[in-house]
Design an enzyme around this catalytic site. Structure first.
Site, PDB file in Angstrom:
ATOM      1  N   ARG A   1     -28.971 -66.188  20.196  1.00 17.66           N
ATOM      2  CA  ARG A   1     -30.346 -66.602  20.475  1.00 17.66           C
ATOM      3  C   ARG A   1     -31.359 -66.045  19.486  1.00 17.66           C
ATOM      4  O   ARG A   1     -32.452 -66.594  19.350  1.00 17.66           O
ATOM      5  CB  ARG A   1     -30.695 -66.294  21.926  1.00 17.66           C
ATOM      6  CG  ARG A   1     -29.894 -67.214  22.873  1.00 17.66           C
ATOM      7  CD  ARG A   1     -30.184 -66.954  24.327  1.00 17.66           C
ATOM      8  NE  ARG A   1     -29.872 -65.628  24.765  1.00 17.66           N
ATOM      9  CZ  ARG A   1     -28.700 -65.236  25.263  1.00 17.66           C
ATOM     10  NH1 ARG A   1     -27.722 -66.095  25.392  1.00 17.66           N
ATOM     11  NH2 ARG A   1     -28.510 -64.000  25.652  1.00 17.66           N
TER      12      ARG A   1
ATOM     13  N   GLU B   1     -24.012 -54.445  28.409  1.00 14.56           N
ATOM     14  CA  GLU B   1     -24.118 -54.187  29.841  1.00 14.56           C
ATOM     15  C   GLU B   1     -22.795 -54.469  30.543  1.00 14.56           C
ATOM     16  O   GLU B   1     -22.488 -53.874  31.562  1.00 14.56           O
ATOM     17  CB  GLU B   1     -25.199 -55.080  30.484  1.00 14.56           C
ATOM     18  CG  GLU B   1     -26.599 -54.849  29.978  1.00 14.56           C
ATOM     19  CD  GLU B   1     -26.969 -55.706  28.779  1.00 14.56           C
ATOM     20  OE1 GLU B   1     -28.070 -56.249  28.775  1.00 14.56           O
ATOM     21  OE2 GLU B   1     -26.162 -55.840  27.838  1.00 14.56           O
TER      22      GLU B   1
END
Length: 176
Positions: free
Chosen positions: A64, A101
């Protein structure tokens, strides 16, 4: 709250419990599809980028960061350098591993992508824990360049990424 913040809030779709239970994913695809919102977001990001001062290159982190990085680079008069996931670049590359994460990953950048001493702006869509941006900064350092600034569309405050990016920090258009 300004108009751009309202636009971001209206078009960034929260997806609960994705990619795992307890996580709220911020889906930017409706914002990207909006022909009025996308240039407004680019303008906002460029305004933040200009506060960093002159840069020689803008790095976009796969995938992105590729959506915003080239437009920002063009507006700043800088080159664009893609930082890719492992095994995606065709030439000799620098590499760094980092924690996400939800696991671990590797980022790579061509060895000759940055000139030694270059001032670099690192761009991505979201700042969460800061791990991806720290990995990009490691690649910049390996190349002998300097991270002049970090820039994202959205910062997730509860995950503490900003603290990990000190002293450079990270500018964002919207925080949640």
């Amino acid at each position: 709250m300004n108009d751009l913040t309202r636009t971001i809030d209206r078009l960034v779709r929260p997806i609960e419990d994705w990619p795992e239970p307890g996580v709220t994913f911020r889906d930017i695809t409706p914002l990207l599809a909006d022909p009025a919102a996308l240039p407004a977001v680019i303008d906002g990001l460029v305004e933040l980028a200009e506060k960093v001062g002159p840069v020689d290159a803008v790095i976009g982190i796969e995938a992105r960061g590729f959506l915003f990085g080239p437009s920002i680079a063009v507006r700043l008069g800088a080159g664009f350098v893609p930082v890719r996931k492992a095994g995606k670049l065709p030439s000799h590359s620098l590499s760094t591993s980092y924690e996400l994460e939800y696991g671990a990953a590797v980022l790579e950048m061509h060895v000759d992508a940055l000139a030694p001493g270059a001032r670099v702006l690192v761009v991505d869509d979201v700042l969460a824990t800061g791990g991806t941006m720290l990995a990009a900064a490691d690649l910049v350092r390996q190349a002998g360049a300097t991270v002049a600034g970090n820039l994202v569309l959205i910062e997730l405050l509860a995950l503490g990424g900003q603290d990990r990016l000190a002293p450079v920090g990270c500018a964002s258009l919207r925080t949640y």
